[in-house]
Design a protein around this motif. Structure first.
Motif, PDB file in Angstrom:
ATOM      1  N   GLU A  12     -18.255 -37.604 104.373  1.00  0.00           N
ATOM      2  CA  GLU A  12     -17.022 -38.174 104.930  1.00  0.00           C
ATOM      3  C   GLU A  12     -15.864 -38.051 103.934  1.00  0.00           C
ATOM      4  OE1 GLU A  12     -18.096 -42.150 106.072  1.00  0.00           O
ATOM      5  OE2 GLU A  12     -19.562 -41.412 107.520  1.00  0.00           O
ATOM      6  N   ALA A  13     -16.143 -38.287 102.642  1.00  0.00           N
ATOM      7  CA  ALA A  13     -15.099 -38.136 101.620  1.00  0.00           C
ATOM      8  C   ALA A  13     -14.628 -36.688 101.546  1.00  0.00           C
ATOM      9  CB  ALA A  13     -15.622 -38.599 100.259  1.00  0.00           C
ATOM     10  N   ALA A  14     -15.544 -35.753 101.655  1.00  0.00           N
ATOM     11  CA  ALA A  14     -15.175 -34.333 101.648  1.00  0.00           C
ATOM     12  C   ALA A  14     -14.274 -34.015 102.836  1.00  0.00           C
ATOM     13  CB  ALA A  14     -16.425 -33.457 101.663  1.00  0.00           C
ATOM     14  N   SER A  15     -14.596 -34.576 103.978  1.00  0.00           N
ATOM     15  CA  SER A  15     -13.775 -34.350 105.169  1.00  0.00           C
ATOM     16  C   SER A  15     -12.373 -34.919 104.970  1.00  0.00           C
ATOM     17  CB  SER A  15     -14.438 -34.992 106.382  1.00  0.00           C
ATOM     18  OG  SER A  15     -13.640 -34.818 107.531  1.00  0.00           O
ATOM     19  N   ARG A  16     -12.282 -36.140 104.431  1.00  0.00           N
ATOM     20  CA  ARG A  16     -10.977 -36.783 104.206  1.00  0.00           C
ATOM     21  C   ARG A  16     -10.145 -36.045 103.166  1.00  0.00           C
ATOM     22  NH1 ARG A  16     -14.064 -41.277 103.982  1.00  0.00           N
ATOM     23  NH2 ARG A  16     -13.805 -41.416 101.724  1.00  0.00           N
ATOM     24  N   ASP A  57     -12.956 -34.298  92.660  1.00  0.00           N
ATOM     25  CA  ASP A  57     -12.998 -35.723  92.983  1.00  0.00           C
ATOM     26  C   ASP A  57     -14.225 -36.059  93.835  1.00  0.00           C
ATOM     27  OD1 ASP A  57     -10.695 -36.240  91.573  1.00  0.00           O
ATOM     28  OD2 ASP A  57      -9.408 -36.420  93.353  1.00  0.00           O
ATOM     29  N   VAL A  58     -14.485 -35.245  94.841  1.00  0.00           N
ATOM     30  CA  VAL A  58     -15.649 -35.482  95.699  1.00  0.00           C
ATOM     31  C   VAL A  58     -16.938 -35.266  94.912  1.00  0.00           C
ATOM     32  CG1 VAL A  58     -16.895 -34.717  97.755  1.00  0.00           C
ATOM     33  CG2 VAL A  58     -14.404 -34.945  97.826  1.00  0.00           C
ATOM     34  N   ARG A  59     -16.997 -34.190  94.140  1.00  0.00           N
ATOM     35  CA  ARG A  59     -18.199 -33.898  93.331  1.00  0.00           C
ATOM     36  C   ARG A  59     -18.562 -35.041  92.401  1.00  0.00           C
ATOM     37  NH1 ARG A  59     -20.803 -29.567  91.993  1.00  0.00           N
ATOM     38  NH2 ARG A  59     -20.874 -30.168  89.819  1.00  0.00           N
ATOM     39  N   SER A  60     -17.559 -35.708  91.853  1.00  0.00           N
ATOM     40  CA  SER A  60     -17.817 -36.760  90.876  1.00  0.00           C
ATOM     41  C   SER A  60     -18.588 -37.935  91.470  1.00  0.00           C
ATOM     42  CB  SER A  60     -16.502 -37.246  90.257  1.00  0.00           C
ATOM     43  OG  SER A  60     -15.736 -37.954  91.206  1.00  0.00           O
ATOM     44  N   THR A  61     -18.637 -38.041  92.800  1.00  0.00           N
ATOM     45  CA  THR A  61     -19.343 -39.143  93.456  1.00  0.00           C
ATOM     46  C   THR A  61     -20.780 -38.793  93.823  1.00  0.00           C
ATOM     47  OG1 THR A  61     -18.690 -38.543  95.715  1.00  0.00           O
ATOM     48  CG2 THR A  61     -17.148 -39.911  94.451  1.00  0.00           C
ATOM     49  N   VAL A 102     -10.610 -21.826 107.235  1.00  0.00           N
ATOM     50  CA  VAL A 102     -10.123 -22.653 108.333  1.00  0.00           C
ATOM     51  C   VAL A 102     -11.041 -23.822 108.675  1.00  0.00           C
ATOM     52  CG1 VAL A 102      -8.783 -20.769 109.348  1.00  0.00           C
ATOM     53  CG2 VAL A 102     -11.136 -21.158 110.096  1.00  0.00           C
ATOM     54  N   GLU A 103     -12.204 -23.884 108.052  1.00  0.00           N
ATOM     55  CA  GLU A 103     -13.147 -24.942 108.400  1.00  0.00           C
ATOM     56  C   GLU A 103     -14.036 -25.243 107.198  1.00  0.00           C
ATOM     57  OE1 GLU A 103     -15.097 -25.462 112.503  1.00  0.00           O
ATOM     58  OE2 GLU A 103     -16.490 -24.241 111.345  1.00  0.00           O
ATOM     59  N   LEU A 104     -14.375 -26.513 107.005  1.00  0.00           N
ATOM     60  CA  LEU A 104     -15.292 -26.918 105.950  1.00  0.00           C
ATOM     61  C   LEU A 104     -16.647 -27.185 106.583  1.00  0.00           C
ATOM     62  CD1 LEU A 104     -15.773 -27.713 102.982  1.00  0.00           C
ATOM     63  CD2 LEU A 104     -15.052 -30.032 103.609  1.00  0.00           C
ATOM     64  N   ARG A 105     -17.666 -26.524 106.047  1.00  0.00           N
ATOM     65  CA  ARG A 105     -19.022 -26.684 106.581  1.00  0.00           C
ATOM     66  C   ARG A 105     -19.985 -27.015 105.462  1.00  0.00           C
ATOM     67  NH1 ARG A 105     -19.597 -21.189 110.105  1.00  0.00           N
ATOM     68  NH2 ARG A 105     -17.832 -21.530 111.492  1.00  0.00           N
ATOM     69  N   ARG A 106     -21.076 -27.650 105.835  1.00  0.00           N
ATOM     70  CA  ARG A 106     -22.160 -27.900 104.901  1.00  0.00           C
ATOM     71  C   ARG A 106     -23.336 -27.040 105.337  1.00  0.00           C
ATOM     72  NH1 ARG A 106     -26.631 -32.002 104.480  1.00  0.00           N
ATOM     73  NH2 ARG A 106     -27.302 -31.675 102.337  1.00  0.00           N
ATOM     74  N   VAL A 114     -26.319 -25.460 109.523  1.00  0.00           N
ATOM     75  CA  VAL A 114     -24.908 -25.526 109.155  1.00  0.00           C
ATOM     76  C   VAL A 114     -24.293 -26.658 109.947  1.00  0.00           C
ATOM     77  CG1 VAL A 114     -22.698 -24.324 109.174  1.00  0.00           C
ATOM     78  CG2 VAL A 114     -24.796 -23.048 108.689  1.00  0.00           C
ATOM     79  N   THR A 115     -23.579 -27.557 109.241  1.00  0.00           N
ATOM     80  CA  THR A 115     -22.939 -28.704 109.867  1.00  0.00           C
ATOM     81  C   THR A 115     -21.441 -28.660 109.598  1.00  0.00           C
ATOM     82  OG1 THR A 115     -24.923 -30.010 109.449  1.00  0.00           O
ATOM     83  CG2 THR A 115     -22.929 -31.227 110.008  1.00  0.00           C
ATOM     84  N   ARG A 116     -20.648 -28.835 110.633  1.00  0.00           N
ATOM     85  CA  ARG A 116     -19.201 -28.881 110.469  1.00  0.00           C
ATOM     86  C   ARG A 116     -18.822 -30.200 109.804  1.00  0.00           C
ATOM     87  NH1 ARG A 116     -15.595 -28.127 115.614  1.00  0.00           N
ATOM     88  NH2 ARG A 116     -16.242 -25.984 115.304  1.00  0.00           N
ATOM     89  N   VAL A 117     -18.060 -30.122 108.708  1.00  0.00           N
ATOM     90  CA  VAL A 117     -17.619 -31.309 107.976  1.00  0.00           C
ATOM     91  C   VAL A 117     -16.177 -31.635 108.307  1.00  0.00           C
ATOM     92  CG1 VAL A 117     -17.192 -32.247 105.658  1.00  0.00           C
ATOM     93  CG2 VAL A 117     -19.272 -30.918 106.107  1.00  0.00           C
ATOM     94  N   ALA A 118     -15.326 -30.626 108.296  1.00  0.00           N
ATOM     95  CA  ALA A 118     -13.917 -30.816 108.653  1.00  0.00           C
ATOM     96  C   ALA A 118     -13.559 -29.713 109.634  1.00  0.00           C
ATOM     97  CB  ALA A 118     -13.024 -30.773 107.426  1.00  0.00           C
TER      98      ALA A 118
END
Length: 124
Positions: A12-16, A57-61, A102-106, A114-118
């Protein structure tokens, strides 16, 4: 980022943090060889400072990260026998093209999921 587990809060933080930066144009640059007798062939990706800060920032968590830092890249081949690397390089050429993200995926390589994150933002 490679980690044994990515909690929902991290996704969720990665998406935000990263979603609002999309779409994003990056430059694909140098070649990377990662591994031993079989290698991953990849191209390095140059990202802007805002994207770099957001990722770090996201990695640090994330506990249990497998690698220090972040090496943005596009994987071109996995498990490539080392004696075939030159053949692959010859096909690639030498240009450093732009790439539109154009899209963030995991990607979970173990599960093959593959999961869409953003989701994709407006593409100009």
């Amino acid at each position: 980022m490679a980690a044994p587990v990515l909690a929902d809060e991290v996704v969720e933080a990665a998406s935000r943090r990263l979603g609002p930066l999309l779409p994003l144009t990056v430059r694909v640059s140098g070649l990377l060889l990662l591994g031993g007798s079989r290698v991953t062939l990849a191209r390095a990706v140059d990202v802007d400072d805002d994207t770099l800060r957001a990722v770090l920032d996201v990695r640090s968590t994330v506990p249990g990260r497998r690698h220090p830092g972040w090496l943005p890249h596009v994987t071109l081949a996995r498990r490539l026998p080392r004696d075939r690397v030159q053949d692959a390089v010859d096909v690639l050429g030498w240009d450093d093209p732009g790439l539109r993200l154009v899209e963030l995926r995991r990607w979970d390589p173990d599960a093959g999921v593959v999961t869409r994150v953003a989701p994709s933002g407006p593409v100009a």
